[in-house]
Design an enzyme around this catalytic site. Structure first.
Site, mmCIF file in Angstrom:
data_model
loop_
_atom_site.group_PDB
_atom_site.id
_atom_site.type_symbol
_atom_site.label_atom_id
_atom_site.label_comp_id
_atom_site.label_asym_id
_atom_site.label_seq_id
_atom_site.Cartn_x
_atom_site.Cartn_y
_atom_site.Cartn_z
ATOM 1 N N ASP A 199 0.850 -1.199 0.000
ATOM 2 C CA ASP A 199 0.000 0.000 0.000
ATOM 3 C C ASP A 199 0.881 1.244 0.000
ATOM 4 O O ASP A 199 2.054 1.186 0.359
ATOM 5 C CB ASP A 199 -0.967 0.021 1.197
ATOM 6 C CG ASP A 199 -0.255 0.133 2.545
ATOM 7 O OD1 ASP A 199 0.814 -0.491 2.718
ATOM 8 O OD2 ASP A 199 -0.757 0.866 3.429
ATOM 9 N N GLU A 255 0.041 -0.900 5.925
ATOM 10 C CA GLU A 255 1.107 -0.314 6.742
ATOM 11 C C GLU A 255 0.896 1.178 6.917
ATOM 12 O O GLU A 255 1.066 1.726 8.002
ATOM 13 C CB GLU A 255 2.483 -0.588 6.118
ATOM 14 C CG GLU A 255 3.655 -0.389 7.077
ATOM 15 C CD GLU A 255 4.145 1.051 7.179
ATOM 16 O OE1 GLU A 255 4.857 1.371 8.150
ATOM 17 O OE2 GLU A 255 3.815 1.875 6.299
HETATM 18 N N1 BES Z 1 8.731 3.226 5.469
HETATM 19 C C1 BES Z 1 8.114 4.130 6.386
HETATM 20 C C2 BES Z 1 8.885 4.311 7.682
HETATM 21 C C3 BES Z 1 10.289 4.814 7.543
HETATM 22 C C4 BES Z 1 10.660 5.709 6.561
HETATM 23 C C5 BES Z 1 11.224 4.404 8.441
HETATM 24 C C6 BES Z 1 11.962 6.147 6.465
HETATM 25 C C7 BES Z 1 12.509 4.853 8.381
HETATM 26 C C8 BES Z 1 12.902 5.720 7.365
HETATM 27 C C9 BES Z 1 6.709 3.639 6.680
HETATM 28 O O1 BES Z 1 6.020 3.283 5.518
HETATM 29 C C10 BES Z 1 5.914 4.752 7.305
HETATM 30 O O2 BES Z 1 5.701 5.733 6.645
HETATM 31 N N2 BES Z 1 5.476 4.588 8.551
HETATM 32 C C11 BES Z 1 4.615 5.533 9.169
HETATM 33 C C12 BES Z 1 3.939 4.942 10.367
HETATM 34 C C13 BES Z 1 2.580 4.390 10.128
HETATM 35 C C14 BES Z 1 1.941 3.988 11.421
HETATM 36 C C15 BES Z 1 1.680 5.258 9.320
HETATM 37 C C16 BES Z 1 5.397 6.718 9.667
HETATM 38 O O3 BES Z 1 6.565 6.585 10.053
HETATM 39 O O4 BES Z 1 4.813 7.804 9.652
HETATM 40 MN MN MN Z 2 7.138 2.111 4.300
HETATM 41 MN MN MN Z 3 5.338 5.198 4.543
#
Ligand code: BES
Ligand code: MN
Ligand code: MN
Length: 453
Positions: free
Chosen positions: A85, A149
């Protein structure tokens, strides 16, 4: 193996571009069919790569794709996790080329999801295909790619609890994070947690003429702004009582270790077109964005925002606020602290509601494990350099849950760059990173199988 990659380079890219054409935005129900199409696409490619029993598992939300290849039950098992996604592409008008019409410019793929996470998990499918088509898999592999995710992995936790046997493995391998730069590979050893809340301030029972009533009653937007401003002090510290109680400071040695990562403050400012950086006094930019907790408004609205002027005093104002958490802080506790405090600082002329959204636990992974060593050696083989351990600022909440439910640690072998514009217009992923990832991943399997002997 290198030959296999060379021969199939264009096809690998073409397949990724096909996947990027599917607007699998999990947050927006109008894309529900597209999200499923992306899941089907992933399932088909897992089968084509040679994996067994590729299946879509239904959830009350978007489906989870799972496939596996057990080569020898006595060998260790790698569980690959990723997400198909993507974040919404808005605002569309800021994209130079449309978000779901992937375009190659300056050796980069521009599309929503190019880096986060389609480009990154697709490297695993192609690396597995390459291993199976050449020397064979040195370990067992299980692949689980989810579709929620970006909206908090609401149904994955339940799925994991119900499929513990199926998901049993020795290490979880995730490519969904960043490296420092293409010249300086790195491995993230931690992720921040997340508490996310929506607040609403309600004043008068209806919108009012801002001349007739202005000055006489609380304006919810003014009040909300004051309340939000009071959440940081002059040193950039968060003022919620108890917010830092469980935060453990890193010792000087640990801080010195993290400070070894190259960082060019001038370049950082230039890249973001800001005159200066800002944050908690006493910490470097790298520390502020990784080992320190934060509180940020992600959205704020209320009143009249259309064209021209409308003299109106609004009845309500709202904001979305994220708090990034570090080890020992838990989203439940922090959300509770926030709610109590935020309600307590509201003046009598308004009422306040706080609605929690998804959260996630922070995560740290040990560096003195065979898993980490295998990942480190894989980078050394492919990049000719040892990767630098770093702590990441983003969140992948499911990593903590994998540890709790399956007892398995995650290795964060990401290949993106912070400048890839994740979640932003013009997200991109370097062709170099895509191909280098496909080259690096098989080395991980090789070293991991050897070290686990
Ligand atoms: N891939 C990201 C997280 C990420 C990005 C970790 C760059 C380290 C470096 C992930 O898809 C993401 O965006 N996670 C969200 C959390 C989620 C609960 C919506 C975030 O970090 O905002
Ligand atoms: Mn991600
Ligand atoms: Mn992300």
């Amino acid at each position: 193996m290198t030959n296999y990659l060379e021969t199939n380079k264009q096809r690998f890219l073409d397949e990724l571009l096909d996947l990027l054409r599917i607007p699998s935005v999990s947050a927006d129900s109008k894309f529900k069919g597209d999200v499923r199409r992306a899941a089907e696409f992933v399932k088909d490619k897992l089968t084509a790569a040679g994996l067994d029993s590729a299946t879509l598992y239904e959830t009350p939300g978007h489906p989870i794709v799972y496939a596996e290849k057990i080569v020898d039950a006595s060998k260790p098992t790698v569980l690959v996790y990723g997400h198909y996604d993507v974040q919404p592409a808005d605002p569309y008008e800021l994209w130079k080329t449309p978000p779901f019409e992937p375009t190659i410019r300056n050796e980069r793929i521009y599309a929503r999801g190019a880096c986060d996470d389609k480009g990154q998990f697709y490297m695993h499918i192609k690396a597995i295909e390459a291993m199976m088509a050449t020397d064979g898999l040195p370990c067992n592999v299980k692949v689980m790619i989810e579709g929620e995710e970006e909206v908090g992995s609401d149904h994955l936790g339940e799925f994991v609890k119900e499929h513990k046997d199926m998901l049993k493995g020795d290490v979880i391998l995730i490519s969904d994070t960043s490296i420092i730069s293409n010249e300086t590979p790195s491995l993230e050893t931690g992720l921040r947690g997340l508490s996310y809340v929506e607040v609403k301030v309600t004043g008068p029972n209806r919108d009012l003429h801002s001349g007739v009533y202005g000055g006489g009653v609380a304006n919810p937007i003014n009040v909300l702004c004051q309340m939000i401003a009071s959440l940081h002090d002059e040193n950039g510290r968060i003022t919620l009582p108890g917010f830092y109680d469980k935060v453990t400071d890193l010792n000087d040695d640990e801080r010195a270790e993290l400070a070894k990562a190259p960082f060019d403050l001038e370049e950082y400012k230039r890249d973001l077109a800001v005159g200066d950086v800002m944050g908690e006094v006493g910490y470097s930019t790298n520390e502020r964005t990784s080992i320190r907790p934060t509180l940020d408004v992600n959205g704020i609205w209320g009143g009249y925002t259309g064209e021209g002027a409308k003299t109106v005093l609004p009845s309500t104002a709202s904001a979305k606020i994220s708090m990034r958490l570090v080890p020992n802080q838990t989203p439940d506790e922090i959300t509770e602290l926030f709610t109590t405090h935020f309600v307590s600082i509201a003046p009598a002329g308004v009422s306040v509601t706080v609605t929690p959204h998804h959260g996630g636990m922070p995560y740290v992974t040990p560096v003195d494990s065979v898993e980490f060593e295998a990942a480190s050696k894989a980078f050394e083989d492919a990049w000719g350099k040892k990767p630098i351990p770093t702590r990441g600022g983003g969140s992948i909440p499911i990593t903590a849950l994998f540890e709790k439910e399956l007892g398995i640690k995650s290795i964060l072998m990401g290949f993106g760059l912070d400048s890839d514009a994740l979640h932003s217009p013009n997200e991109s992923y370097g062709l170099f990173n895509f191909y280098k990832g496909i080259e690096t991943i098989p080395y991980f399997y090789k070293h991991y199988a050897a070290l686990k002997q």
